[in-house]
Motif scaffolding. Sequence first.
Motif, short mmCIF file in Angstrom:
data_model
loop_
_atom_site.label_atom_id
_atom_site.label_comp_id
_atom_site.label_asym_id
_atom_site.label_seq_id
_atom_site.Cartn_x
_atom_site.Cartn_y
_atom_site.Cartn_z
N THR A 135 -4.51 7.45 -11.11
CA THR A 135 -4.10 8.82 -10.79
C THR A 135 -4.24 9.73 -12.00
OG1 THR A 135 -2.51 7.88 -9.22
CG2 THR A 135 -2.28 10.20 -9.76
N ILE A 169 -7.57 6.16 -4.22
CA ILE A 169 -6.18 6.37 -3.77
C ILE A 169 -5.71 7.79 -4.09
CG2 ILE A 169 -3.78 5.67 -4.11
CD1 ILE A 169 -4.69 2.81 -4.31
N SER A 220 -13.45 10.27 1.14
CA SER A 220 -12.73 9.78 -0.05
C SER A 220 -13.62 8.92 -0.92
CB SER A 220 -11.49 8.99 0.38
OG SER A 220 -10.57 9.81 1.06
N LEU A 265 -9.63 1.19 1.26
CA LEU A 265 -9.54 0.09 0.31
C LEU A 265 -10.27 -1.15 0.81
CD1 LEU A 265 -5.86 0.42 -0.95
CD2 LEU A 265 -7.96 1.09 -2.11
N VAL A 283 -2.46 1.76 -10.50
CA VAL A 283 -2.44 2.97 -9.67
C VAL A 283 -2.01 4.18 -10.49
CG1 VAL A 283 -0.08 2.77 -8.79
CG2 VAL A 283 -1.83 3.86 -7.40
N LEU A 315 0.83 -1.20 0.00
CA LEU A 315 0.00 0.00 0.00
C LEU A 315 0.86 1.25 0.00
CD1 LEU A 315 -2.76 1.36 0.16
CD2 LEU A 315 -2.72 1.00 2.63
N ARG A 358 -7.52 10.41 -1.87
CA ARG A 358 -6.99 10.51 -0.51
C ARG A 358 -5.62 11.17 -0.50
NH1 ARG A 358 -7.04 11.09 5.02
NH2 ARG A 358 -4.85 10.88 5.55
N ILE A 361 0.89 4.40 -2.66
CA ILE A 361 0.72 5.80 -2.26
C ILE A 361 1.84 6.66 -2.83
CG2 ILE A 361 0.75 7.36 -0.28
CD1 ILE A 361 -0.54 5.08 1.35
N LEU A 420 -6.06 4.87 4.16
CA LEU A 420 -6.24 4.18 2.88
C LEU A 420 -6.47 2.69 3.06
CD1 LEU A 420 -3.94 5.74 0.14
CD2 LEU A 420 -6.37 5.20 -0.01
N HIS A 465 -0.92 8.49 5.07
CA HIS A 465 -2.06 7.98 4.33
C HIS A 465 -2.27 6.48 4.52
CE1 HIS A 465 -2.45 11.79 2.27
NE2 HIS A 465 -1.21 11.72 1.84
N SER A 502 1.38 7.07 -6.61
CA SER A 502 0.32 8.04 -6.91
C SER A 502 0.80 9.46 -6.66
CB SER A 502 -0.92 7.74 -6.03
OG SER A 502 -1.98 8.61 -6.35
#
Length: 269
Positions: A246, A162, A175, A133, A242, A96, A165, A100, A129, A125, A103
Amino acid sequence: MTDAAAAFSRSPSERFDIGGVIARTLVTLGRNLPLFALLAVLCIIVPAVISTALSVAFESALPTSNVIVGASTQGKLGNSAWIGLLSSPIYMYSFLYMMIVISSIVLSRDRTIELPRIISVAWCHILPLSAILLLSWAAIALGCMLFIVPGIILAVALNVVIPVRVAEGLGVAGSLKRSWTLTQGFRWQIFLVLLLMFLIGGAVALVVLLLVGAIIHNAVIGSIIAAALLVPLYVVVHILNVTSATVIYCELLKAKEGDSSSEVAAAFS
């Protein structure tokens, strides 16, 4: 720039450029591939190596005489279970964290990437997140149980949670609601982008596996190499996902609110 020109540049475009999103996703991925690969090594490979080393160390420390072979075997199984239990959250949170950071880098694509700043900010985050998720995946799984279509709709509607957030710092409910609102009116286009990305990822994986089969003629060795390649291919697919999410988020901002990605990226400077 005059005030009128500035106002015009911020006006919503009210269109979703599917080709542009796909092109920007692939260009962004290609431009940052070495950095993304390094993140994958640090966040995926290193935890796996540490977990394997701990497992081997625990097992080698146990007695192996024939007298207590039953207890030894039971101890190994117990240690393996504990190592697996401890490794699972490490894998989840490191994976994760990687998403992050990726992104954040994509959001900062129009500015000089301040990687130390992004890496330090990304930690805040993690917990929100993980909850976001978890709720998203639970909703999607429930939707898929209800004749598949609701699950697909939810997957598309929550595709940008994602970057939402990461860029806006909203809470769990905020979110989810923001992603749902942003995707309204453009979900067919987003679905098409996701479908094309899935086909691109599948085509790359197929080509790699076919090349392995063509180069390695031994079926056993070829299957071992193909299995070993599944993990990096899986990681590449998630990095692609991801990145595309984004880029989609930035496109939705431009289409619905007239905000540019550079303005969104200002949060990371």
